[in-house]
Design an enzyme around this catalytic site. Structure first.
Site, PDB file in Angstrom:
ATOM      1  CG  ASP A 249      -2.071   7.674   0.339  1.00  0.00           C
ATOM      2  OD1 ASP A 249      -1.183   8.321   0.322  1.00  0.00           O
ATOM      3  OD2 ASP A 249      -3.027   7.303  -0.240  1.00  0.00           O
TER       4      ASP A 249
ATOM      5  CG  ASP B 250      -1.711   1.611   1.328  1.00  0.00           C
ATOM      6  OD1 ASP B 250      -2.266   1.625   0.531  1.00  0.00           O
ATOM      7  OD2 ASP B 250      -1.502   1.751   2.527  1.00  0.00           O
TER       8      ASP B 250
ATOM      9  NE  ARG C  84      -9.832  11.677  -5.192  1.00  0.00           N
ATOM     10  CZ  ARG C  84      -9.562  12.023  -6.318  1.00  0.00           C
ATOM     11  NH1 ARG C  84     -10.272  12.740  -7.133  1.00  0.00           N
ATOM     12  NH2 ARG C  84      -8.397  11.399  -6.651  1.00  0.00           N
TER      13      ARG C  84
HETATM   14  C1  BG6 Z   1      -5.994   5.860   0.203  1.00  0.00           C
HETATM   15  C2  BG6 Z   1      -5.923   6.611   1.321  1.00  0.00           C
HETATM   16  O1  BG6 Z   1      -4.457   5.263  -0.196  1.00  0.00           O
HETATM   17  O2  BG6 Z   1      -6.256   6.425  -1.130  1.00  0.00           O
HETATM   18  C3  BG6 Z   1      -7.539   6.778   1.523  1.00  0.00           C
HETATM   19  O3  BG6 Z   1      -5.613   5.843   2.344  1.00  0.00           O
HETATM   20  C4  BG6 Z   1      -7.990   7.693   0.222  1.00  0.00           C
HETATM   21  O4  BG6 Z   1      -7.547   7.856   2.842  1.00  0.00           O
HETATM   22  C5  BG6 Z   1      -7.552   6.903  -0.894  1.00  0.00           C
HETATM   23  O5  BG6 Z   1      -9.156   8.172   0.354  1.00  0.00           O
HETATM   24  C6  BG6 Z   1      -8.129   7.618  -2.102  1.00  0.00           C
HETATM   25  O6  BG6 Z   1      -7.225   8.767  -2.559  1.00  0.00           O
HETATM   26  P1  BG6 Z   1      -7.349   9.693  -3.718  1.00  0.00           P
HETATM   27  O7  BG6 Z   1      -5.888  10.207  -3.537  1.00  0.00           O
HETATM   28  O8  BG6 Z   1      -7.565   8.931  -4.976  1.00  0.00           O
HETATM   29  O9  BG6 Z   1      -8.206  10.849  -3.371  1.00  0.00           O
HETATM   30 MG    MG Z   2      -2.858   2.992   3.634  1.00  0.00          MG
END
Ligand code: BG6
Ligand code: MG
Length: 211
Positions: A10, A8, A48
């Protein structure tokens, strides 16, 4: 025998939680919806639009059309992208660089399995994009974690059996996605409280001992 590690992004390689928080907070404050870091933690691994639904569920007296929701999500992303421009290699989490180098030495492939549509941008900002054989992100999937789609697609592109893939996750939804994919899962951060994790790591570089 592990042939690949699917990370993963984030919260595992780079901490973006606070940027997500600041962007969602601006939207929530304007709408008068309560939103704090605890609620933000529930959004880990969640797409999102699903994150927006969780936030809007705190405003039971307000109704939003699909168009309004789309516009709120776009607004949040514009704020978030601006904040991501501040990222640099200094934001790579401790132990990550050593872990990726260790995997390369052992001949084990490294891949990304992220729900984020900004994954490539984040990897570029911190200078890690070329470290991964495969990057699967939120643009390539239609079902968010805990659905296993993102990890199964990564394994398929790696031409690697699920049993030979190890997932690394910081989100409970992500740990469940890895388990649903039939993979072993190493949990880091808050996800070490997940009962589903195969391994619980205090530091990400401990995973080199598992390979
Ligand atoms: C994930 C995060 O990696 O990505 C979430 O942990 C986030 O918190 C999700 O909502 C979607 O992210 P993005 O960048 O497409 O808005
Ligand atoms: Mg994560």
């Amino acid at each position: 025998m592990m042939r690949a590690v699917i990370f993963d992004l984030d919260g595992v390689l780079v901490s973006t939680d606070h940027f997500h928080y600041m962007a969602w907070k601006q939207i929530a404050d304007r709408l008068g919806i309560p939103f704090d870091e605890d609620t933000n933690n529930r959004l880990r691994g969640v797409s999102r639009m699903e994150s927006l639904d969780i936030i809007l569920s705190g405003a039971s007296d307000q109704q939003f059309t699909d168009e309004q929701k789309q516009s709120l999500a776009e607004e949040k992303n514009a704020i978030y992208r601006k904040l991501l421009e501040e990222l640099s290699p200094a934001d790579i989490l401790p132990g990550v660089t050593e872990t990726l180098e260790g995997l390369q030495t052992k001949g084990v492939a490294a891949a990304i399995g992220s729900s984020s549509k900004n994954a490539r941008f984040i990897l570029e900002q911190v200078g890690l994009l070329d470290r991964f054989t495969i990057v699967v992100d939120g643009n390539q999937i239609s079902r968010s974690k805990p659905d296993p789609e993102v990890f199964l697609l990564a394994a398929s592109l790696l031409e690697c059996d699920a049993l030979a893939c190890l997932v690394v996750e910081d989100a409970v939804a992500g740990v469940q996605a890895g388990v649903h994919a039939g993979m072993q899962v190493a949990a880091v951060g808050d996800a070490i409280n997940s009962k589903d994790a195969t391994f619980k790591l205090q530091r990400i570089d401990q995973l080199l001992k598992l390979i």
